[in-house]
Design a protein around this motif. Structure first.
Motif, mmCIF file in Angstrom:
data_model
loop_
_atom_site.group_PDB
_atom_site.id
_atom_site.type_symbol
_atom_site.label_atom_id
_atom_site.label_comp_id
_atom_site.label_asym_id
_atom_site.label_seq_id
_atom_site.Cartn_x
_atom_site.Cartn_y
_atom_site.Cartn_z
ATOM 1 N N VAL A 1 3.533 121.123 129.801
ATOM 2 C CA VAL A 1 2.548 121.645 130.749
ATOM 3 C C VAL A 1 2.965 121.341 132.188
ATOM 4 O O VAL A 1 2.795 122.172 133.086
ATOM 5 C CB VAL A 1 1.151 121.064 130.439
ATOM 6 N N SER A 2 3.531 120.132 132.412
ATOM 7 C CA SER A 2 3.920 119.765 133.779
ATOM 8 C C SER A 2 5.028 120.662 134.303
ATOM 9 O O SER A 2 5.020 121.045 135.479
ATOM 10 C CB SER A 2 4.353 118.305 133.820
ATOM 11 N N VAL A 3 5.988 121.013 133.442
ATOM 12 C CA VAL A 3 7.074 121.907 133.870
ATOM 13 C C VAL A 3 6.522 123.279 134.225
ATOM 14 O O VAL A 3 6.867 123.867 135.260
ATOM 15 C CB VAL A 3 8.147 122.021 132.768
ATOM 16 N N THR A 4 5.633 123.808 133.400
ATOM 17 C CA THR A 4 5.081 125.140 133.664
ATOM 18 C C THR A 4 4.110 125.125 134.842
ATOM 19 O O THR A 4 3.963 126.146 135.526
ATOM 20 C CB THR A 4 4.362 125.681 132.413
ATOM 21 N N ASN A 5 3.481 123.978 135.107
ATOM 22 C CA ASN A 5 2.558 123.895 136.241
ATOM 23 C C ASN A 5 3.285 123.941 137.579
ATOM 24 O O ASN A 5 2.662 124.206 138.619
ATOM 25 C CB ASN A 5 1.733 122.609 136.168
#
Length: 441
Positions: free
Chosen positions: A74-78
């Motif tokens: 999720v952090s990468v896509t955020n």
């Protein structure tokens, strides 16, 4: 005919027992029960303390594998929601490296000044080979898993991070087609964070068991043998946390360091007790957001830091441990060796992977220097006591770097930073559907 409303009596203010006070109470009770179990030879009390502490750590570890995977994914896509995402990511990594270098420098300086291995009475025969070892070949080849199941069953955090990062980058490339998967991932992450939030609430009870077991098992006699080394680790960690970090906040971020510690203290406390950066990660992310760092950036920087940013376990400790072991085995370290320690601390910190203990990182350092790996066995007995302050240092740095980067990039909410003084555990969880109460400025 009108009916007048009956005036209601004002609600009585309910007494709340702050989370920090609960932790302190747990520490005091743990020391007391551990002392009683050891001095009075109360076996049932020692067993109870051990079971309580083990259960708390098991509950934290239970969510580690899926939490790391979905948090990194999720952090990468955020990052797509953040302006100048590549710049923020590179600045975050740069400050991770800078602070690690400072921390390892402090560790080396303290070790050279105090000679922690001198006068201990320990000999090379007291050491033993560790069960887990690390080498550069293992570190590099171990990043890529042989299958997608084993990293989760064997809790290989570095491989889980690799899988999550690949999945996140692939999702970014797919664009809208990956949105259903990302929505599911965000929901699962919230579910895991909610469940782990309940475990975090049990930290005061876990504190009693963990601290009590440490005192009952090791007592003060063992600490006496390692007095200089133990003091060095605690002093070095304190210098980084309360010396270097405040200077960075004041001079680089240009914010008041006191406000940082007011806001970050709950996560620092939990890290000290749990000895797990990953287990503390949801709380670290919460306090960092409350310090005014944008959520989109925090959701990347904190999970990334929880698996790679280890100023305590991967910088201060290996530097001191290498000097300690070299003195026990009568090996003279050179300037080149000290430079190698600094290099390993910056590049190899991901080997620590946010779990309790720093054995793999230490063996990686020793193997690079050519020091006997049996030296690790000399430090295993004292490791739980050292790991508490190491992990607290790790988590402090993991919250600090996003604040520094956000301040320098002009995206830090200064008003929120100045007001982040109350414990997030004394308020409603942000995941329970209720708005948290804003702290008083």
């Amino acid at each position: 005919m009108s009916v007048s409303a009956t005036p209601q009596a004002p609600a009585k203010a309910s007494f709340t027992f702050p989370f920090w006070a609960q932790i302190v109470t747990g520490l005091v009770l743990g020391v007391l029960f551990g002392w009683l179990a050891r001095t009075q030879d109360v076996s049932w009390l020692a067993t109870t303390l051990e079971k309580v502490g083990d259960l708390f750590v098991q509950l934290l570890k239970l969510a580690v594998a899926p939490l790391v995977f979905f948090a990194i994914l999720v952090s990468v896509t955020n990052l797509r929601k953040v302006n100048n995402a590549a710049r923020l990511a590179s600045r975050t990594l740069l400050w991770f490296m800078i602070t690690s270098l400072i921390a390892v420098g402090i560790g080396l300086a303290i070790g050279l000044l105090t000679n922690p291995g001198a006068g201990t009475g320990l000999t090379p025969q007291d050491g033993q080979l560790p069960k887990r070892t690390g080498s550069w070949l293992d570190f590099l080849t171990g990043i890529v898993p042989t299958d997608i199941v084993t990293p989760f069953t064997e809790l290989n955090v570095l491989q889980i991070v690799f899988l999550a990062a690949v999945a996140g980058i692939a999702a970014l490339q797919l664009g809208d087609k990956a949105q259903p998967v990302l929505t599911l991932a965000e929901s699962i992450l919230q579910l895991l964070q909610k469940a782990l939030w309940w475990v975090i609430r049990l930290a005061p009870i876990g504190t009693v068991g963990l601290i009590g077991t440490a005192i009952a098992s090791y007592g003060w006699d063992l600490i006496g043998k390692y007095a200089t080394f133990t003091a060095d680790v605690y002093v070095g960690s304190a210098l980084v946390m309360f010396g270097v970090y405040p200077l960075l906040l004041a001079l680089v971020a240009k914010v008041n360091p006191i406000h940082f510690f007011k806001g970050a203290w709950p996560a620092i406390q939990l890290a000290f007790v749990s000895r797990s950066s990953v287990g503390t990660m949801p709380l670290t992310q919460k306090v960092t957001e409350r310090l005014g760092v944008p959520k989109e950036y925090t959701s990347f920087a904190v999970p990334f830091g929880a698996t790679t940013k280890m100023d305590g376990c991967a910088a201060i400790y290996p530097a001191l441990a290498a000097i300690f072991i070299a003195q026990i085995f009568d090996v003279q370290l050179t300037i080149t060796d000290y430079l190698l320690i600094a290099f390993v601390s910056v590049v190899g910190s991901a080997a620590t992977a946010g779990l309790t203990g720093a054995t793999v990182m230490l063996t990686l350092t020793l193997s690079t220097l050519g020091l006997p790996l049996e030296g690790v066995g000399l430090l295993m007995a004292i490791d739980p006591i050292l790991d508490m302050v190491r992990t607290a240092t790790n988590v402090t740095g993991q919250a600090l770097v996003p604040v520094v980067v956000a301040a320098r990039e002009g995206i830090l909410d200064k008003e929120a930073y100045a007001g982040a003084s109350s414990s997030p555990l004394d308020e409603a969880s942000p995941l329970d559907g209720r708005a948290a109460v804003a702290p008083a400025a």
